[in-house]
Design a protein around this motif. Sequence first.
Motif, PDB file in Angstrom:
ATOM      1  N   GLU A 494       0.833  -1.208   0.000  1.00 32.25           N
ATOM      2  CA  GLU A 494       0.000   0.000   0.000  1.00 32.25           C
ATOM      3  C   GLU A 494       0.867   1.257   0.000  1.00 32.25           C
ATOM      4  OE1 GLU A 494      -3.580   2.079   2.657  1.00 32.25           O
ATOM      5  OE2 GLU A 494      -2.704   0.161   3.259  1.00 32.25           O
ATOM      6  N   ALA A 495       1.913   1.277   0.830  1.00 35.58           N
ATOM      7  CA  ALA A 495       2.803   2.437   0.890  1.00 35.58           C
ATOM      8  C   ALA A 495       3.509   2.681  -0.440  1.00 35.58           C
ATOM      9  CB  ALA A 495       3.820   2.245   2.005  1.00 35.58           C
ATOM     10  N   LEU A 496       3.741   1.617  -1.181  1.00 36.88           N
ATOM     11  CA  LEU A 496       4.414   1.732  -2.476  1.00 36.88           C
ATOM     12  C   LEU A 496       3.447   2.011  -3.619  1.00 36.88           C
ATOM     13  CD1 LEU A 496       6.913  -1.262  -2.089  1.00 36.88           C
ATOM     14  CD2 LEU A 496       7.475   1.176  -1.991  1.00 36.88           C
ATOM     15  N   GLY A 497       2.153   2.124  -3.292  1.00 38.05           N
ATOM     16  CA  GLY A 497       1.150   2.399  -4.324  1.00 38.05           C
ATOM     17  C   GLY A 497       0.849   1.200  -5.200  1.00 38.05           C
ATOM     18  N   LEU A 498       0.971  -0.002  -4.640  1.00 36.59           N
ATOM     19  CA  LEU A 498       0.807  -1.222  -5.430  1.00 36.59           C
ATOM     20  C   LEU A 498      -0.417  -2.035  -5.018  1.00 36.59           C
ATOM     21  CD1 LEU A 498       4.557  -2.371  -5.470  1.00 36.59           C
ATOM     22  CD2 LEU A 498       3.300  -1.164  -7.279  1.00 36.59           C
ATOM     23  N   THR A 499      -1.307  -1.441  -4.266  1.00 40.84           N
ATOM     24  CA  THR A 499      -2.493  -2.172  -3.803  1.00 40.84           C
ATOM     25  C   THR A 499      -3.337  -2.650  -4.979  1.00 40.84           C
ATOM     26  OG1 THR A 499      -2.530  -0.829  -1.796  1.00 40.84           O
ATOM     27  CG2 THR A 499      -4.538  -2.037  -2.334  1.00 40.84           C
ATOM     28  N   GLU A 500      -3.508  -1.780  -5.974  1.00 38.57           N
ATOM     29  CA  GLU A 500      -4.313  -2.146  -7.148  1.00 38.57           C
ATOM     30  C   GLU A 500      -3.670  -3.312  -7.902  1.00 38.57           C
ATOM     31  OE1 GLU A 500      -5.891  -0.133 -11.342  1.00 38.57           O
ATOM     32  OE2 GLU A 500      -5.088   1.124  -9.734  1.00 38.57           O
ATOM     33  N   TRP A 501      -2.341  -3.281  -8.019  1.00 43.89           N
ATOM     34  CA  TRP A 501      -1.660  -4.375  -8.720  1.00 43.89           C
ATOM     35  C   TRP A 501      -1.837  -5.690  -7.967  1.00 43.89           C
ATOM     36  CZ3 TRP A 501       2.757  -7.078  -6.833  1.00 43.89           C
ATOM     37  CH2 TRP A 501       3.249  -8.040  -7.714  1.00 43.89           C
ATOM     38  N   VAL A 502      -1.705  -5.671  -6.639  1.00 51.34           N
ATOM     39  CA  VAL A 502      -1.880  -6.885  -5.847  1.00 51.34           C
ATOM     40  C   VAL A 502      -3.301  -7.423  -6.000  1.00 51.34           C
ATOM     41  CG1 VAL A 502      -1.945  -7.830  -3.507  1.00 51.34           C
ATOM     42  CG2 VAL A 502      -0.096  -6.290  -4.176  1.00 51.34           C
ATOM     43  N   ALA A 503      -4.285  -6.515  -6.002  1.00 54.95           N
ATOM     44  CA  ALA A 503      -5.682  -6.938  -6.127  1.00 54.95           C
ATOM     45  C   ALA A 503      -5.944  -7.602  -7.481  1.00 54.95           C
ATOM     46  CB  ALA A 503      -6.605  -5.746  -5.947  1.00 54.95           C
ATOM     47  N   GLY A 504      -5.157  -7.242  -8.492  1.00 55.22           N
ATOM     48  CA  GLY A 504      -5.344  -7.824  -9.815  1.00 55.22           C
ATOM     49  C   GLY A 504      -4.696  -9.187  -9.994  1.00 55.22           C
ATOM     50  N   LEU A 505      -3.922  -9.633  -9.023  1.00 51.36           N
ATOM     51  CA  LEU A 505      -3.312 -10.965  -9.099  1.00 51.36           C
ATOM     52  C   LEU A 505      -4.358 -12.039  -8.842  1.00 51.36           C
ATOM     53  CD1 LEU A 505       0.008 -10.287  -7.113  1.00 51.36           C
ATOM     54  CD2 LEU A 505      -0.260 -10.511  -9.591  1.00 51.36           C
ATOM     55  N   PRO A 506      -4.175 -13.238  -9.397  1.00 52.21           N
ATOM     56  CA  PRO A 506      -5.187 -14.316  -9.254  1.00 52.21           C
ATOM     57  C   PRO A 506      -5.582 -14.595  -7.809  1.00 52.21           C
ATOM     58  CG  PRO A 506      -3.521 -14.939 -10.855  1.00 52.21           C
ATOM     59  CD  PRO A 506      -3.049 -13.658 -10.248  1.00 52.21           C
ATOM     60  N   ALA A 507      -4.636 -14.619  -6.907  1.00 54.86           N
ATOM     61  CA  ALA A 507      -4.943 -14.898  -5.498  1.00 54.86           C
ATOM     62  C   ALA A 507      -4.385 -13.819  -4.580  1.00 54.86           C
ATOM     63  CB  ALA A 507      -4.373 -16.264  -5.105  1.00 54.86           C
ATOM     64  N   GLY A 508      -4.201 -12.625  -5.113  1.00 56.49           N
ATOM     65  CA  GLY A 508      -3.687 -11.543  -4.297  1.00 56.49           C
ATOM     66  C   GLY A 508      -2.296 -11.854  -3.757  1.00 56.49           C
ATOM     67  N   LEU A 509      -2.097 -11.572  -2.485  1.00 56.71           N
ATOM     68  CA  LEU A 509      -0.799 -11.847  -1.872  1.00 56.71           C
ATOM     69  C   LEU A 509      -0.467 -13.330  -1.854  1.00 56.71           C
ATOM     70  CD1 LEU A 509      -0.840  -9.423   1.199  1.00 56.71           C
ATOM     71  CD2 LEU A 509       0.497  -9.178  -0.902  1.00 56.71           C
ATOM     72  N   ASP A 510      -1.482 -14.178  -1.945  1.00 59.19           N
ATOM     73  CA  ASP A 510      -1.262 -15.626  -1.894  1.00 59.19           C
ATOM     74  C   ASP A 510      -1.026 -16.232  -3.270  1.00 59.19           C
ATOM     75  OD1 ASP A 510      -1.605 -15.855   0.937  1.00 59.19           O
ATOM     76  OD2 ASP A 510      -3.748 -15.570   0.635  1.00 59.19           O
ATOM     77  N   THR A 511      -0.816 -15.394  -4.284  1.00 55.54           N
ATOM     78  CA  THR A 511      -0.529 -15.893  -5.633  1.00 55.54           C
ATOM     79  C   THR A 511       0.819 -16.607  -5.649  1.00 55.54           C
ATOM     80  OG1 THR A 511      -1.787 -14.090  -6.646  1.00 55.54           O
ATOM     81  CG2 THR A 511      -0.165 -15.219  -8.035  1.00 55.54           C
ATOM     82  N   ASP A 512       0.826 -17.797  -6.213  1.00 55.63           N
ATOM     83  CA  ASP A 512       2.068 -18.577  -6.311  1.00 55.63           C
ATOM     84  C   ASP A 512       2.933 -17.986  -7.423  1.00 55.63           C
ATOM     85  OD1 ASP A 512       4.044 -20.456  -6.322  1.00 55.63           O
ATOM     86  OD2 ASP A 512       2.715 -22.188  -6.371  1.00 55.63           O
TER      87      ASP A 512
END
Length: 623
Positions: A494-512
């Motif tokens: 979030e601090a790096l402005g990457l929340t939107e990118w993480v949300a677009g991953l298949p499983a978010g932070l848990d994406t393999d």
Amino acid sequence: MSDSRIAATSDLGVLATLRRGVQISPQIVQGWWITLALAVLAAAGRVVVPLAVQRTVDDGILADGGPDAGRVALLVTLAAGAVVVAGLCTAVVNIRLFRTTEAGLASLRVRAFRHVHDLSTLSQGSERRGSLVSRVTSDVDTISHFVQWGGIMLLVSSLQIAVATVLMAVYSPLLTVVVWLCFVPLFLVLRYAQRSVGRAFAAVREKVGAMLGAVSEAVVGAETVRAYGVQDRTGRRVDAAIEDTRRTQGRAQLLVASVFSTGTLLANLVLAVVVVVGTYLGIGGGLTAGELVAFLFLVQLFTGPVQMATEILNELQNAVAGWRRVIAVVDTPLDVTDPSAPGDAVAAGAAAPSPPGPARVALHGVRYAYPGGPEVLHDVDLELPARRKVAVVGRTGSGKTTIAKLVARLMDPTDGSVTLDGVDLRRIPLARLRERVVLVPQEGFLFDGTVLSNAAYGLRSGGGGLENDGSADGVGGDGAVPAEVRARVAGAFEALGLTEWVAGLPAGLDTDVGQRGEALSAGERQLVAVARAYLAAPDLLVLDEATSAVDPAAEVRIARALDALTSGRSTLTIAHRLSTAEASDLVVVVDDGHVVEVGPHAELVAAGGVYAQMHASWVAQTR
């Protein structure tokens, strides 16, 4: 500077290799005297049968007045009991050897693996990765096979030969001399054959390492192989490595078979000679029937270990060859030493504290030459202010990457010193230095796991990080992720402005991310690496420009993340694009190993020097 390239093998002799091996794996000989005592009982138990046979024949079957069934039964029962005890002793010896050797070899693997990581990238680069891995895996396996199988056999067989020789001498000194004389040719052959076998197995270990290197290289580079359609060429290289290994192993095994066959032939010859000479002595009254039969049993107990000894000695040579390769790694000197490590002497003095601070870097009279090469940095004096963005620019091969590596202490200068807040880097404990200085490479390396676990590698004790349960990423051994770790990682993105990118991953932070991060694009891998560096909270960031190998869209996203990462923090960037230099507070221009200009971008452009020429050329190309 000293040459710290990893040697192909140690040049120690066999006994010196074994001594050094025990020295670095002392668990192997723990409780050796108990094991030896049990081995003696096991060997003694094996010679009970010949003694029982002799007494049974002479005092039971051929007793005066006819066969004595009771005596025969008693002798057989006692012999059976002794055999059972000997078998139990052998089992206990095996168990003890398995436990001690596994403990010792596990320690050896850990020590070798740790030493590989302590070696500089220059030392690691002196050998192919697959071959280096083989030293910690397959080469240690050869040691394990010998110690657990050959070790017990060599111990018990040696004792068995000694005991059998003594008993044979009691029955018939003449026949004992005959037996030993028959084996003299074998001992002479072994003396010279073992040298050839040793060289052959040393070649085998090297070829196995080369084969593993070729295979791993082909697997890791599979995408490039397919992209350029060079499957056939790559296949031929791997096939050639495999065939080379096969031929080398074949030659070694041919020598082994020749020596073993010689032992078998002599063993059969000895039996024939003993029967002939023993019969003659028996006719002359020198031996009873029972003593002759017992002697034949003892000869079997003698020749069996001698035959086995040829095989054991061959396994020993294989193990010694593997041990030498592992020792060569462990004994490779460190060219980047840790002042806090026991036994490390540092010319700069004792370890010095390095508390969190502004991270002001200075190079004083720094010279550097890569091993075997010319000097690439010449008497560099440079002051890098704290909490400023510094860009290092220069043509390829000018020395800018070398400066960054010296600042991150991936290597030490040939002459001069590099300081952090006035303290020589060589005096700062490496663990502390890695907390204060973090290097973000041009291509971020990701481990097999999730986006979360890879970013969490930046969390650690000290430097504003997190104390975890011992795992590098704060993730437990069962894969569970503490809520605090997840929150910290999510906060970093979030601090790096990457929340939107993480949300677009298949499983978010848990994406393999896959092996080596191959499930993500190059730009996405770099974003995870930036988040990892943010979580590490270093005082000084050393960046090998992270946007130089990605597409324009990813470049914009990474650039924004880097702005957040570097804000208010000391940053040294190897600038491949002069747009990075334009946005920096200070530009360092390196040309042919010399720092020729230092100053803000605008001043250097106005000065009309080397940087101005580079900038003008770059502007012309980007129009």
